[in-house]
Design a protein around this motif. Structure first.
Motif, PDB file in Angstrom:
ATOM      1  N   PRO A 186       0.812  -1.224   0.000  1.00  0.00           N
ATOM      2  CA  PRO A 186       0.000   0.000   0.000  1.00  0.00           C
ATOM      3  C   PRO A 186       0.847   1.275   0.000  1.00  0.00           C
ATOM      4  N   LYS A 187       2.140   1.158   0.279  1.00  0.00           N
ATOM      5  CA  LYS A 187       3.018   2.331   0.255  1.00  0.00           C
ATOM      6  C   LYS A 187       3.320   2.802  -1.168  1.00  0.00           C
ATOM      7  N   LEU A 188       2.976   1.934  -2.135  1.00  0.00           N
ATOM      8  CA  LEU A 188       3.437   2.158  -3.506  1.00  0.00           C
ATOM      9  C   LEU A 188       2.275   2.389  -4.467  1.00  0.00           C
ATOM     10  N   SER A 189       2.432   3.367  -5.326  1.00  0.00           N
ATOM     11  CA  SER A 189       1.430   3.597  -6.362  1.00  0.00           C
ATOM     12  C   SER A 189       2.141   3.835  -7.699  1.00  0.00           C
ATOM     13  N   ILE A 190       1.818   2.997  -8.681  1.00  0.00           N
ATOM     14  CA  ILE A 190       2.454   3.123 -10.004  1.00  0.00           C
ATOM     15  C   ILE A 190       1.340   3.259 -11.034  1.00  0.00           C
ATOM     16  N   SER A 191       1.332   4.339 -11.793  1.00  0.00           N
ATOM     17  CA  SER A 191       0.265   4.487 -12.790  1.00  0.00           C
ATOM     18  C   SER A 191       0.712   5.340 -13.976  1.00  0.00           C
ATOM     19  N   GLY A 192       0.214   4.978 -15.128  1.00  0.00           N
ATOM     20  CA  GLY A 192       0.528   5.754 -16.332  1.00  0.00           C
ATOM     21  C   GLY A 192       0.109   4.995 -17.574  1.00  0.00           C
ATOM     22  N   PRO A 193      -0.003   5.696 -18.706  1.00  0.00           N
ATOM     23  CA  PRO A 193      -0.406   5.054 -19.960  1.00  0.00           C
ATOM     24  C   PRO A 193       0.724   4.192 -20.535  1.00  0.00           C
ATOM     25  N   SER A 194       0.358   3.412 -21.548  1.00  0.00           N
ATOM     26  CA  SER A 194       1.350   2.547 -22.205  1.00  0.00           C
ATOM     27  C   SER A 194       2.358   3.393 -22.986  1.00  0.00           C
ATOM     28  N   HIS A 202      16.707   5.661   2.880  1.00  0.00           N
ATOM     29  CA  HIS A 202      16.468   6.912   3.618  1.00  0.00           C
ATOM     30  C   HIS A 202      15.092   7.492   3.387  1.00  0.00           C
ATOM     31  N   GLY A 203      14.320   6.912   2.441  1.00  0.00           N
ATOM     32  CA  GLY A 203      13.106   7.602   2.022  1.00  0.00           C
ATOM     33  C   GLY A 203      11.802   6.879   2.312  1.00  0.00           C
ATOM     34  N   ALA A 204      10.891   7.031   1.384  1.00  0.00           N
ATOM     35  CA  ALA A 204       9.510   6.605   1.568  1.00  0.00           C
ATOM     36  C   ALA A 204       9.345   5.104   1.791  1.00  0.00           C
ATOM     37  N   LEU A 205      10.261   4.313   1.245  1.00  0.00           N
ATOM     38  CA  LEU A 205      10.112   2.868   1.402  1.00  0.00           C
ATOM     39  C   LEU A 205      10.678   2.377   2.736  1.00  0.00           C
ATOM     40  N   ARG A 206      11.322   3.270   3.479  1.00  0.00           N
ATOM     41  CA  ARG A 206      11.861   2.908   4.791  1.00  0.00           C
ATOM     42  C   ARG A 206      10.928   3.374   5.902  1.00  0.00           C
ATOM     43  N   GLU A 207      10.464   4.588   5.736  1.00  0.00           N
ATOM     44  CA  GLU A 207       9.654   5.216   6.789  1.00  0.00           C
ATOM     45  C   GLU A 207       8.280   4.546   6.898  1.00  0.00           C
ATOM     46  N   ALA A 229       5.483   5.933   7.694  1.00  0.00           N
ATOM     47  CA  ALA A 229       4.411   6.740   7.096  1.00  0.00           C
ATOM     48  C   ALA A 229       4.691   7.100   5.645  1.00  0.00           C
ATOM     49  N   GLY A 230       5.809   6.553   5.100  1.00  0.00           N
ATOM     50  CA  GLY A 230       6.224   6.947   3.753  1.00  0.00           C
ATOM     51  C   GLY A 230       5.334   6.395   2.650  1.00  0.00           C
ATOM     52  N   LEU A 231       5.140   7.211   1.633  1.00  0.00           N
ATOM     53  CA  LEU A 231       4.397   6.778   0.441  1.00  0.00           C
ATOM     54  C   LEU A 231       5.198   7.158  -0.796  1.00  0.00           C
ATOM     55  N   LEU A 232       5.122   6.307  -1.796  1.00  0.00           N
ATOM     56  CA  LEU A 232       5.818   6.609  -3.057  1.00  0.00           C
ATOM     57  C   LEU A 232       4.817   6.566  -4.206  1.00  0.00           C
ATOM     58  N   PHE A 233       4.731   7.676  -4.900  1.00  0.00           N
ATOM     59  CA  PHE A 233       3.856   7.762  -6.083  1.00  0.00           C
ATOM     60  C   PHE A 233       4.721   7.871  -7.334  1.00  0.00           C
ATOM     61  N   ILE A 234       4.524   6.926  -8.247  1.00  0.00           N
ATOM     62  CA  ILE A 234       5.214   7.031  -9.546  1.00  0.00           C
ATOM     63  C   ILE A 234       4.112   7.133 -10.593  1.00  0.00           C
ATOM     64  N   SER A 235       4.085   8.246 -11.297  1.00  0.00           N
ATOM     65  CA  SER A 235       3.050   8.393 -12.333  1.00  0.00           C
ATOM     66  C   SER A 235       3.661   9.062 -13.554  1.00  0.00           C
ATOM     67  N   TRP A 283       8.237  11.203  -9.801  1.00  0.00           N
ATOM     68  CA  TRP A 283       8.563  10.319  -8.679  1.00  0.00           C
ATOM     69  C   TRP A 283       8.391  11.169  -7.441  1.00  0.00           C
ATOM     70  N   THR A 284       7.405  10.864  -6.639  1.00  0.00           N
ATOM     71  CA  THR A 284       7.102  11.705  -5.487  1.00  0.00           C
ATOM     72  C   THR A 284       7.059  10.866  -4.213  1.00  0.00           C
ATOM     73  N   GLU A 285       7.892  11.258  -3.264  1.00  0.00           N
ATOM     74  CA  GLU A 285       7.885  10.585  -1.969  1.00  0.00           C
ATOM     75  C   GLU A 285       7.261  11.529  -0.945  1.00  0.00           C
ATOM     76  N   THR A 286       6.456  10.957  -0.060  1.00  0.00           N
ATOM     77  CA  THR A 286       5.887  11.769   1.029  1.00  0.00           C
ATOM     78  C   THR A 286       6.035  11.005   2.340  1.00  0.00           C
TER      79      THR A 286
END
Lengths: 501, 120
Positions: free
Chosen positions: A376-384, A409-414, A416-422, A438-441
């Motif tokens: 659930p920490k990860l979101s990957i979306s985009g057209p072909s 050090h980032g979103a995949l460690r923390e 509360a971290g989230l990673l959005f790739i779109s 590529w957005t980490e929060t």
């Protein structure tokens, strides 16, 4: 003694036969005519011609016999019949009355037919080879005279050369027919002949199928019309003919030109044709169209060269990464990580040597090495979108640096971290671009955050820009990394068709 | 290696960023002034025509282009060059005749020595 009237009549029969034989090309018709004439001349109801075939003789023609026997009845030569006796004797045989005959057995079919008397003469071909015999049979006892046997003998002597001529022409015809069938059914082979000056003479259907010219168009043209301009400039056509004239044959393995100007790869040979005295008559040229195979081979060579080049380049890249990682005091496992990221990129590229690779495959393959794609920490979306082969490697390495940093050090460690790739595309045709975010929060940034991102940031900001013309923004926001990569994609249709030069 | 290329201006043409940076680093350490690195023919040609060069390092396959035209231009200007390439069959191609060929992966010291040899 025969009457002069009878002699005259028999002479006329011979003359008529001679005339008929001159005009007739059918052996069966000749033999039938002979049976008719000798029966008539000797006043008998039946006559026949036997042909020796191996160890038996065939009832080849006849008059007065059951039609079913002609061409079907065979008499074994080893049985002592009137026929085999006559053939072996090699001279006329007469039996006035078979009941008194003790030299041989009369075959059953003769007895059934009620034959009582017979007279025959052997037929010899020019050169003395026995062909068979001609015979008249009668159901009444006959007193065959010497004149009768002399007539039969004369008739057989005339018949021999006639049979010989028709046998030869029949066998020649069938040989010619076979030759024609073989040559004309060989459609994958260009077969043709040329004269002493190498001008096209015989042009068979295979040659038309391969080169496109019809026989009418090709006849009389110099064989040089089939050569490429470059080969003609090098006198390759003349060299080939002169090699064949000197050595008997010459190989012909080269690109040739078709009527429509397209190229055809021929694998074949040229053979000099000479008469018995050794005088050059021309050339026989036979070649197989191997264009498809040649093209496949060329494409294979291009791919091999490409792989070779790619492999060597890859070694250069590995050496460069090693220097930048271990050479600057970095840990060995960081080098190994980069190497495995490179290996993943190669895996995507090797699916097809030349084809573009789907962007989502590159992203998912890299992320899957670090984190469960269903997280659930990860979101990957985009057209072909597909990236060109040249873009894949650097892009995958840049992603690897982003992912590794997110893990450490980032979103995949923390927690509360989230990673959005779109991503999305903008523009059309040649100016089509990819815009990837590529957005980490939810990240608490450490004090020395900047230094951890040195190589990754360089790869993204400078490496992607270098060869593939990407523009990147990389910033450390208050709660994590934000990176935007904008990269030209070029025309989508071009991508699918791109191949080796 | 240090100082072997001191004061020399060397053009680097290489389409792969990581290799380009590696070459750039090696030449700078040997004292050279590096022009580029550039990834393609157009950028390289612009430099060749506007800047004084002592030598060039060329990769042969540059994306979908090749370095042949570039090699001709350098020859016309009597600027020596070395080839640093993954292509195995460049030897014997007329455009590259006489140029030293270094096969990838190229060791930094080999590259520096090869360039030093053609500029001396």
């Amino acid at each position: 003694m025969p009457s002069s009237e009878q002699l005259f009549r028999r002479q006329k029969i011979l003359a008529d036969f001679g005339e008929f034989a001159l005009r007739c090309e059918s052996l069966d018709a000749i033999l039938d005519k002979a049976c008719l004439q000798v029966a008539e001349a000797l006043g008998a109801k039946r006559s026949k011609i036997l042909e020796i075939q191996g160890d038996s003789c065939l009832l080849r023609a006849g008059r007065g016999w059951d039609e079913g026997l002609i061409g079907a009845l065979r008499l074994p030569m080893k049985e002592l019949s009137s026929e085999s006796f006559a053939i072996k004797a090699g001279k006329p045989v007469i039996t006035q009355d078979i009941h008194k005959e003790d030299r041989f057995q009369v075959p059953d079919f003769m007895k059934k037919a009620g034959i009582v008397a017979l007279a025959n003469a052997p037929i010899f071909l020019p050169g003395g080879k026995a062909y068979g015999l001609i015979e008249v049979d009668d159901t009444q006892a006959r007193d065959f005279s010497e004149a009768d046997t002399e007539f039969l003998r004369t008739y057989a002597i005339v018949l021999g050369p006639v049979i010989d001529r028709l046998q030869i022409s029949t066998s020649l015809r069938s040989t010619e027919e076979q030759f024609r069938l073989i040559v004309e059914s060989a459609r994958d082979y260009a077969i043709f002949t040329t004269d002493q000056q190498d001008r096209i003479r015989d042009w068979y259907p295979g040659a038309q199928a391969v080169f496109g010219w019809t026989a009418d168009e090709a006849a009389g043209e110099p064989a040089a019309i089939l050569f490429t301009e470059e080969d003609r400039a090098q006198n390759e056509d003349k060299k080939e003919a002169s090699t064949a004239a000197r050595d008997g044959a010459a190989p012909d393995v080269r690109w040739h030109v078709r009527k429509d100007g397209s190229l055809v790869f021929i694998h074949g040979s040229v053979r000099a044709l000479r008469d018995e005295a050794g005088v050059l008559l021309g050339f026989l040229k036979i070649g197989q169209d191997l264009t498809d195979q040649k093209r496949a081979q060329q494409r294979m060579q291009v791919l091999i060269n490409e792989l070779q080049h790619r492999g060597r380049n890859l070694l250069g890249v590995i050496a460069a990464i090693a220097k930048r990682t271990i050479g600057q005091g970095g840990p060995l496992d960081a080098f190994e990580d980069r190497l495995t990221a490179l290996s993943r990129a190669q895996g995507l590229l090797s699916r097809s040597v030349m084809d573009p690779v789907p962007l989502s495959d590159i992203i998912r393959t890299e992320l899957a090495a670090h984190v469960d794609l269903g997280s659930p920490k990860l979101s990957i979306s985009g057209p072909s979108v597909r990236l060109k082969a040249a873009q894949v490697q650097n892009f995958a390495l840049a992603l690897h640096e982003l992912a590794t940093n997110a893990m450490k050090h980032g979103a995949l460690r923390e927690e509360a971290g989230l990673l959005f790739i779109s991503w999305k595309t903008k523009g059309r045709g040649e100016s089509r671009h990819l815009v990837l975010n590529w957005t980490e929060t939810g990240v608490t940034l450490p004090q020395d955050a900047q230094s951890h991102r040195g190589y990754g940031r360089e790869l993204i900001e400078r490496g992607l820009g270098y060869a593939v013309g990407a523009r990147s923004k990389f910033e450390l926001g208050s709660d994590g990394v934000r990176c935007e990569i904008e990269m030209p994609l070029g025309d989508d249709r071009d991508q699918r068709e791109q191949g080796p030069d | 290696m240090q100082g072997l290329l001191a004061g020399r201006s060397i053009l680097v043409v290489e389409d792969d960023y990581l290799i380009a940076m590696d070459v750039d680093n090696a030449l700078r350490q040997a004292g050279a002034q590096v022009l580029g690195p550039v990834p393609g023919v157009a950028e390289a040609m612009a430099l060749v025509r506007t800047v004084n060069l002592d030598a060039a390092v060329l990769d042969v396959a540059l994306g979908r282009e090749t370095a042949h035209e570039l090699a001709k231009e350098l020859r016309a200007r009597r600027t020596p060059f070395v080839l640093a390439t993954g292509n195995v069959n460049v030897a014997g191609q007329p455009d590259f005749e006489g140029a030293p060929v270094l096969e990838k992966p190229v060791r930094s010291q080999d590259l520096v020595r090869a360039i030093a040899a053609i500029v001396s």
